[in-house]
Design a protein around this motif. Structure first.
Motif, PDB file in Angstrom:
ATOM      1  N   SER A 191      50.456  81.046  44.581  1.00 35.95           N
ATOM      2  CA  SER A 191      50.235  82.464  44.868  1.00 35.95           C
ATOM      3  C   SER A 191      51.526  83.261  44.720  1.00 35.95           C
ATOM      4  O   SER A 191      51.545  84.324  44.112  1.00 35.95           O
ATOM      5  CB  SER A 191      49.663  82.627  46.281  1.00 35.95           C
ATOM      6  N   ASN A 192      52.599  82.743  45.286  1.00 36.03           N
ATOM      7  CA  ASN A 192      53.889  83.441  45.173  1.00 36.03           C
ATOM      8  C   ASN A 192      54.371  83.511  43.730  1.00 36.03           C
ATOM      9  O   ASN A 192      54.922  84.531  43.302  1.00 36.03           O
ATOM     10  CB  ASN A 192      54.929  82.745  46.049  1.00 36.03           C
ATOM     11  N   LEU A 193      54.168  82.442  42.969  1.00 31.30           N
ATOM     12  CA  LEU A 193      54.580  82.453  41.569  1.00 31.30           C
ATOM     13  C   LEU A 193      53.783  83.485  40.769  1.00 31.30           C
ATOM     14  O   LEU A 193      54.333  84.190  39.920  1.00 31.30           O
ATOM     15  CB  LEU A 193      54.412  81.066  40.958  1.00 31.30           C
ATOM     16  N   LEU A 194      52.471  83.571  41.039  1.00 32.08           N
ATOM     17  CA  LEU A 194      51.638  84.533  40.327  1.00 32.08           C
ATOM     18  C   LEU A 194      52.069  85.966  40.644  1.00 32.08           C
ATOM     19  O   LEU A 194      52.196  86.803  39.738  1.00 32.08           O
ATOM     20  CB  LEU A 194      50.167  84.326  40.700  1.00 32.08           C
ATOM     21  N   SER A 233      61.193  85.446  46.254  1.00 34.23           N
ATOM     22  CA  SER A 233      60.087  84.499  46.099  1.00 34.23           C
ATOM     23  C   SER A 233      60.349  83.142  46.756  1.00 34.23           C
ATOM     24  O   SER A 233      59.495  82.645  47.507  1.00 34.23           O
ATOM     25  CB  SER A 233      59.744  84.322  44.615  1.00 34.23           C
ATOM     26  N   PRO A 234      61.495  82.484  46.520  1.00 35.47           N
ATOM     27  CA  PRO A 234      61.727  81.202  47.207  1.00 35.47           C
ATOM     28  C   PRO A 234      61.765  81.347  48.726  1.00 35.47           C
ATOM     29  O   PRO A 234      61.317  80.448  49.457  1.00 35.47           O
ATOM     30  CB  PRO A 234      63.088  80.750  46.672  1.00 35.47           C
ATOM     31  N   ILE A 235      62.287  82.473  49.196  1.00 33.64           N
ATOM     32  CA  ILE A 235      62.335  82.701  50.647  1.00 33.64           C
ATOM     33  C   ILE A 235      60.926  82.785  51.216  1.00 33.64           C
ATOM     34  O   ILE A 235      60.615  82.186  52.262  1.00 33.64           O
ATOM     35  CB  ILE A 235      63.132  83.985  50.954  1.00 33.64           C
ATOM     36  N   LEU A 236      60.045  83.518  50.527  1.00 37.46           N
ATOM     37  CA  LEU A 236      58.663  83.640  50.995  1.00 37.46           C
ATOM     38  C   LEU A 236      57.925  82.311  50.921  1.00 37.46           C
ATOM     39  O   LEU A 236      57.133  81.984  51.814  1.00 37.46           O
ATOM     40  CB  LEU A 236      57.934  84.700  50.160  1.00 37.46           C
TER      41      LEU A 236
END
Length: 256
Positions: A191-194, A233-236
């Motif tokens: 989801s985060n990557l999208l 993004s990595p943090i989330l």
């Protein structure tokens, strides 16, 4: 050839330049209710190439400037078709994740008016002000024709940037949503990557839209948000945040 503009423009030139957006906007709005005057085939061609080769679309923007003497579209077909596709996609989500038809209509209205139009107007106004105030090249002398970013063009850039993000975060996301809203690390990662790809591509197209204007400089400013997205993004992901679950719980009555 446009009249020469100097730094000390008269009040008449100021009034004429301020009235020009209205003279462009009114015919644009009138054409919204005249479907026969819209170039639907060209609009779908633009939508396809915005997802595959967006530089080609902005190359055609240069041709439009040469033939119509304005950067902005004079055809509202792109906004109309994008709104219709957005309404259909939102209805599909409501059919799958909402229990109330009344609430579903409210969601469609909210997405169209607030998410697409009002947000687009705000972002276009911000970019229009930013480019005209800080990113225009200084004229070497008073005999150079003054050029400014049209507000309608700034809105076109937003709509162009929005469409591929719509494909990613509405259409593709819809078919992947059973997986993306599940619990666990893999759904959170996907989801985060999208969302990261969708947001990054939006800002990249925003950059292309202003970079094509020859009188602007330092347009790489519009690429900076991509760095912020990549850092966040990595943090989330590590914090366990799932944007799919978050937004769908906001919009739809069925809790996921």
């Amino acid at each position: 050839m446009l009249p020469t503009a100097t730094k000390g423009r008269s009040s008449s030139s100021l009034s004429s330049s301020s009235s020009r957006p209205n003279s462009t906007l009114l015919p644009y709005l009138r054409r919204i209710i005249k479907w026969q005057q819209m170039d639907v085939e060209y609009t779908f061609w633009q939508m396809l190439h915005l997802c595959t080769s967006p530089k080609v679309v902005y190359q055609h923007t240069k041709y439009h400037k040469q033939t119509k003497n304005q950067w902005a579209r004079d055809d509202p077909a792109f906004v109309v078709i994008c709104s219709l596709l957005l309404a259909v996609a939102t209805l599909a989500y409501c059919a799958a994740y909402d229990h109330s038809s009344g609430h579903a209509l409210f969601v469609v209205f909210s997405v169209l008016v607030f998410h697409f139009l009002l947000t687009g107007i705000f972002l276009a106004t911000f970019c229009w002000f930013l480019t005209n105030s800080y990113l225009r090249e200084e004229a070497p002398n008073s005999y150079v024709v003054e050029q400014r970013v049209e507000w309608m063009y700034a809105f076109d850039v937003h709509c162009n940037s929005f469409f591929p993000m719509f494909v990613l975060l509405y259409v593709i996301h819809y078919f992947l949503s059973p997986l993306l809203v599940a619990h666990g690390f893999i759904p959170e990662l996907l989801s985060n990557l999208l969302f990261m790809v969708g947001a990054s591509y939006y800002h990249y197209l925003n950059f292309l839209g202003y970079d094509v204007l020859p009188f602007l400089e330092r347009t790489t400013f519009f690429l900076y948000p991509i760095g912020v997205v990549i850092v966040l993004s990595p943090i989330l992901i590590l914090s366990g945040f799932n944007p799919s679950r978050y937004f769908m719980n906001i919009y739809f009555s069925r809790q996921i």
